[in-house]
Design a protein around this motif. Structure first.
Motif, PDB file in Angstrom:
ATOM      1  N   VAL A 189     107.147  36.212 -54.996  1.00 33.98           N
ATOM      2  CA  VAL A 189     107.264  34.870 -55.538  1.00 33.98           C
ATOM      3  C   VAL A 189     108.480  34.832 -56.446  1.00 33.98           C
ATOM      4  CG1 VAL A 189     104.817  34.353 -55.416  1.00 33.98           C
ATOM      5  CG2 VAL A 189     105.718  35.410 -57.463  1.00 33.98           C
ATOM      6  N   SER A 190     109.000  33.636 -56.672  1.00 29.23           N
ATOM      7  CA  SER A 190     110.229  33.520 -57.440  1.00 29.23           C
ATOM      8  C   SER A 190     109.986  33.263 -58.915  1.00 29.23           C
ATOM      9  CB  SER A 190     111.083  32.373 -56.872  1.00 29.23           C
ATOM     10  OG  SER A 190     110.357  31.169 -56.919  1.00 29.23           O
ATOM     11  N   ALA A 191     108.731  32.994 -59.310  1.00 28.34           N
ATOM     12  CA  ALA A 191     108.449  32.706 -60.706  1.00 28.34           C
ATOM     13  C   ALA A 191     108.776  33.920 -61.572  1.00 28.34           C
ATOM     14  CB  ALA A 191     106.974  32.343 -60.887  1.00 28.34           C
TER      15      ALA A 191
ATOM     16  N   GLU B  29     100.944  33.579 -63.356  1.00 27.66           N
ATOM     17  CA  GLU B  29     101.853  34.605 -62.852  1.00 27.66           C
ATOM     18  C   GLU B  29     101.693  34.829 -61.351  1.00 27.66           C
ATOM     19  OE1 GLU B  29     104.039  35.987 -64.739  1.00 27.66           O
ATOM     20  OE2 GLU B  29     103.354  35.644 -66.790  1.00 27.66           O
ATOM     21  N   ARG B  30     100.644  34.287 -60.757  1.00 31.11           N
ATOM     22  CA  ARG B  30     100.390  34.353 -59.307  1.00 31.11           C
ATOM     23  C   ARG B  30     100.335  35.793 -58.792  1.00 31.11           C
ATOM     24  NH1 ARG B  30     100.831  29.877 -56.327  1.00 31.11           N
ATOM     25  NH2 ARG B  30     101.865  30.901 -54.564  1.00 31.11           N
ATOM     26  N   PHE B  31      99.700  36.681 -59.591  1.00 34.19           N
ATOM     27  CA  PHE B  31      99.556  38.062 -59.152  1.00 34.19           C
ATOM     28  C   PHE B  31      98.718  38.162 -57.884  1.00 34.19           C
ATOM     29  CE2 PHE B  31     100.324  39.091 -63.783  1.00 34.19           C
ATOM     30  CZ  PHE B  31     101.546  39.715 -63.568  1.00 34.19           C
ATOM     31  N   TYR B  32      97.862  37.176 -57.632  1.00 28.96           N
ATOM     32  CA  TYR B  32      97.037  37.195 -56.421  1.00 28.96           C
ATOM     33  C   TYR B  32      97.903  37.296 -55.164  1.00 28.96           C
ATOM     34  CZ  TYR B  32      93.339  35.912 -53.130  1.00 28.96           C
ATOM     35  OH  TYR B  32      92.442  35.915 -52.087  1.00 28.96           O
ATOM     36  N   PHE B  33      99.114  36.784 -55.228  1.00 27.72           N
ATOM     37  CA  PHE B  33      99.991  36.729 -54.059  1.00 27.72           C
ATOM     38  C   PHE B  33     101.024  37.855 -54.054  1.00 27.72           C
ATOM     39  CE2 PHE B  33      98.486  32.530 -55.174  1.00 27.72           C
ATOM     40  CZ  PHE B  33      97.974  32.064 -53.974  1.00 27.72           C
ATOM     41  N   ARG B  34     100.914  38.830 -54.967  1.00 23.44           N
ATOM     42  CA  ARG B  34     102.015  39.755 -55.177  1.00 23.44           C
ATOM     43  C   ARG B  34     101.661  41.219 -54.979  1.00 23.44           C
ATOM     44  NH1 ARG B  34     104.049  37.860 -60.831  1.00 23.44           N
ATOM     45  NH2 ARG B  34     104.785  39.994 -60.859  1.00 23.44           N
ATOM     46  N   SER B  35     100.553  41.507 -54.342  1.00 18.38           N
ATOM     47  CA  SER B  35     100.281  42.888 -53.964  1.00 18.38           C
ATOM     48  C   SER B  35      99.630  42.892 -52.595  1.00 18.38           C
ATOM     49  CB  SER B  35      99.420  43.595 -55.012  1.00 18.38           C
ATOM     50  OG  SER B  35      99.356  44.991 -54.751  1.00 18.38           O
ATOM     51  N   ASP B  36      99.342  44.081 -52.098  1.00 19.60           N
ATOM     52  CA  ASP B  36      99.017  44.243 -50.679  1.00 19.60           C
ATOM     53  C   ASP B  36      97.722  43.574 -50.245  1.00 19.60           C
ATOM     54  OD1 ASP B  36     101.269  45.979 -49.828  1.00 19.60           O
ATOM     55  OD2 ASP B  36     100.444  47.308 -51.346  1.00 19.60           O
ATOM     56  N   HIS B  37      96.803  43.350 -51.157  1.00 23.50           N
ATOM     57  CA  HIS B  37      95.547  42.679 -50.800  1.00 23.50           C
ATOM     58  C   HIS B  37      95.791  41.306 -50.168  1.00 23.50           C
ATOM     59  CE1 HIS B  37      96.772  41.272 -54.733  1.00 23.50           C
ATOM     60  NE2 HIS B  37      96.216  40.127 -54.385  1.00 23.50           N
ATOM     61  N   PHE B  38      96.887  40.639 -50.543  1.00 22.98           N
ATOM     62  CA  PHE B  38      97.112  39.282 -50.053  1.00 22.98           C
ATOM     63  C   PHE B  38      97.231  39.246 -48.539  1.00 22.98           C
ATOM     64  CE2 PHE B  38      99.933  35.660 -49.006  1.00 22.98           C
ATOM     65  CZ  PHE B  38      99.040  34.657 -49.321  1.00 22.98           C
ATOM     66  N   ASN B  39      97.765  40.310 -47.945  1.00 27.45           N
ATOM     67  CA  ASN B  39      97.887  40.321 -46.488  1.00 27.45           C
ATOM     68  C   ASN B  39      96.533  40.442 -45.797  1.00 27.45           C
ATOM     69  OD1 ASN B  39     100.696  39.974 -45.944  1.00 27.45           O
ATOM     70  ND2 ASN B  39     101.054  42.005 -46.802  1.00 27.45           N
ATOM     71  N   PHE B  40      95.519  40.911 -46.510  1.00 31.89           N
ATOM     72  CA  PHE B  40      94.159  40.894 -45.972  1.00 31.89           C
ATOM     73  C   PHE B  40      93.515  39.538 -46.238  1.00 31.89           C
ATOM     74  CE2 PHE B  40      95.146  45.343 -46.561  1.00 31.89           C
ATOM     75  CZ  PHE B  40      94.703  45.890 -45.368  1.00 31.89           C
TER      76      PHE B  40
END
Length: 527
Positions: free
Chosen positions: A6-8, A448-459
């Motif tokens: 993400v760009s934030a 901070e949108r950490f939900y979208f910034r580590s590998d779990h998001f691809n699951f």
């Protein structure tokens, strides 16, 4: 933890401040007791306690010391060092008796990771009036443009608004020039993804966005674009990538067109104009700068219940970091990544040991996944999610650990608790194990949108419920100072025990974890 997704801009000081506040809060908080009437977790057996006790600070220290050693040179993707790490982890999984889940009966899953760009020498954009645009001087793409040869009439698009249905009469293979106004510089390419998709769906050959950047800023952007993009697997021939064109070059090529009027329409409704008699031949060639590949490591512990062993709980962490940077901080140039994410990688390895030590395997099967390329944009986990060892529909949960070795001694953030009943399961397990002294709390930093910034998001985007264990960033985040001597391995061991119990509870419970309907609609259906 990737900062490329993400760009934030993150506020590290706010994260550290929240951590400090939580230390004080946890120190004075009451000891938790099991909630009255809640079902007793299946994780309270003596066998589970004995297995959890194998997750120790000394074992974690040993593993992190290997992963974060200077000799690993920051575990960049791709690099010889990430290959060494993957081999070492695969050998460890083999010693535990896990089943290989990679390619051709091995623990390693490989994915192509080519660095590619548009060739300046072999790409051209020529107008039928004799004008041309020079690739690498007048034109650039922030991603990889559609390659190949296309030829069609020039179409001018200006204004804003919903593109749905706006291009029904677009000529086939139209060469579309979008006049976005000065706002284009603030929003960059992502703002035009929907417009580009609509144009390509309507049959456009190429899409160009007019840029008012000039001088040194334009030259810097050109240089970055020619460094290329890392591409996983094969190129998507339908990718809706726009190209940026210098406004000055377009003015010269479109003599007689009132460019100022078109640029000033950015707040008006969309307007589509076909320039009769003027065509463009676009010939764009993709150049491979580096034809590489990278590894994931996949180990599988088969479940013991014939009715549930074809369902899987995925434990994940990323074994890569950012490599070697400029010499700073006392002459150190190696970004060891002890917390990010040697701490998570070692923790998942320890959980695998604990699960494999049980006399009876968990009812459901377990996948232990250590990926590369997280720091380059979640590349390895994206590839695994698209090319899984087992069908994604058979994955019931993903438990991801990314940065679990720093900050508060007795608190860990579990991001994603609100999105499925995994949050309730974690609360139940947490209450049943006060001896661990580790409290899992909700996301402290939703902005901070950490939900979208580590590998779990691809699951998660594939419909797998997730929990992401994360201690927040700190002053050493993505710096050479993220070293082994700053890791609290005693705390990390207790987090490992907590997520061991969590996975065991999910495995032993008859029902699969369930999404909250609103979250499913937003995260999965809206992906």
């Amino acid at each position: 933890m990737s900062d490329r997704v993400v760009s934030a801009v993150r506020s590290k000081s706010s994260v550290v401040a929240s951590a400090t506040a939580l230390v004080a809060l946890a120190a004075c908080g009451p000891e938790q007791e099991p909630t009255a009437g809640a079902p007793m977790p299946a994780t309270t057996s003596e066998a589970a306690a004995a297995a959890a006790a194998t997750i120790t600070p000394d074992d974690l220290y040993q593993k992190i010391s290997v992963l974060a050693a200077d000799s690993m040179r920051g575990r960049d993707t791709p690099s010889p060092e990430i290959e060494q790490v993957a081999t070492w982890i695969g050998e460890h999984f083999a010693s535990l008796g896990l089943r290989p889940g990679g390619d051709d009966g091995s623990f390693i899953q490989r994915y192509a990771l080519r660095q590619m760009t548009a060739s300046v020498e072999s790409s051209s954009i020529a107008f039928s009036n004799g004008a041309s645009l020079a690739w690498g001087t007048d034109v650039m793409a922030l991603g990889l443009p559609r390659d190949g040869s296309t030829s069609g009439p020039v179409v001018l698009v200006s204004g804003s608004g919903d593109p749905a249905g706006a291009f029904a009469d677009l000529p086939d293979q139209a060469q579309v020039f979008v006049f976005a106004g000065p706002e284009m510089e603030a929003t960059r390419q992502t703002a035009w993804a929907g417009l580009a998709s609509a144009l390509y769906d309507a049959g456009a050959g190429q899409v160009f966005v007019i840029s008012t950047i000039a001088g040194t800023p334009w030259e810097r952007s050109l240089a970055r674009s020619q460094q290329g993009s890392r591409v996983v697997g094969e190129l998507d021939p339908d990718r809706p990538v726009t190209m940026n064109v210098r406004e000055g070059a377009v003015r010269a090529a479109l003599a007689g067109v009132d460019v100022d009027a078109l640029q000033s329409r950015h707040d008006d409704d969309l307007e589509v104009t076909v320039l009769e008699g003027l065509t463009v031949d676009s010939d764009i060639a993709i150049q491979i700068l580096d034809d590489a590949s990278a590894p994931n490591v996949v180990g599988i512990l088969e479940g013991s219940d014939p009715a549930l062993r074809d369902e899987y709980i995925v434990y994940s962490a990323h074994m890569d970091h950012v490599g070697v940077g400029r010499t700073v901080q006392g002459g150190d140039s190696i970004f060891n990544g002890a917390d990010d994410d040697a701490s998570g990688t070692a923790t998942i390895m320890e959980v695998a040991e604990a699960m494999a030590s049980l006399d009876r395997a968990p009812r459901r099967s377990m996948i232990f996944l250590l990926v590369s390329g997280e720091e380059k944009g979640l590349l390895g986990s994206a590839y695994f999610a698209d090319h899984p060892s087992v069908p994604v529909e058979q994955m019931v949960a993903n438990i991801n650990a990314d940065m679990v070795g720093r900050n508060w001694p007795d608190t860990i953030v579990a991001i994603g608790k609100e999105h499925s009943d995994l949050g309730e399961t974690l609360n139940r397990v947490n209450e049943a194990h006060p001896e661990i002294g580790m409290t899992a709390i909700d996301d402290l930093w939703p902005d901070e949108r950490f939900y979208f910034r580590s590998d779990h998001f691809n699951f998660a985007r594939k419909g797998v419920p997730i929990l992401f264990f994360f201690n927040g960033t700190h002053e050493d985040y993505h710096r050479a100072s993220d070293e082994l001597d700053k890791i609290d391995t005693e705390k990390t061991a207790r987090i490992g025990q907590l997520i061991f119990y969590l996975g065991l509870e999910v495995s032993e419970t008859d029902a699969r974890p369930q999404w909250n309907p609103d979250s499913y609609a937003e995260i999965v259906e809206g992906a």
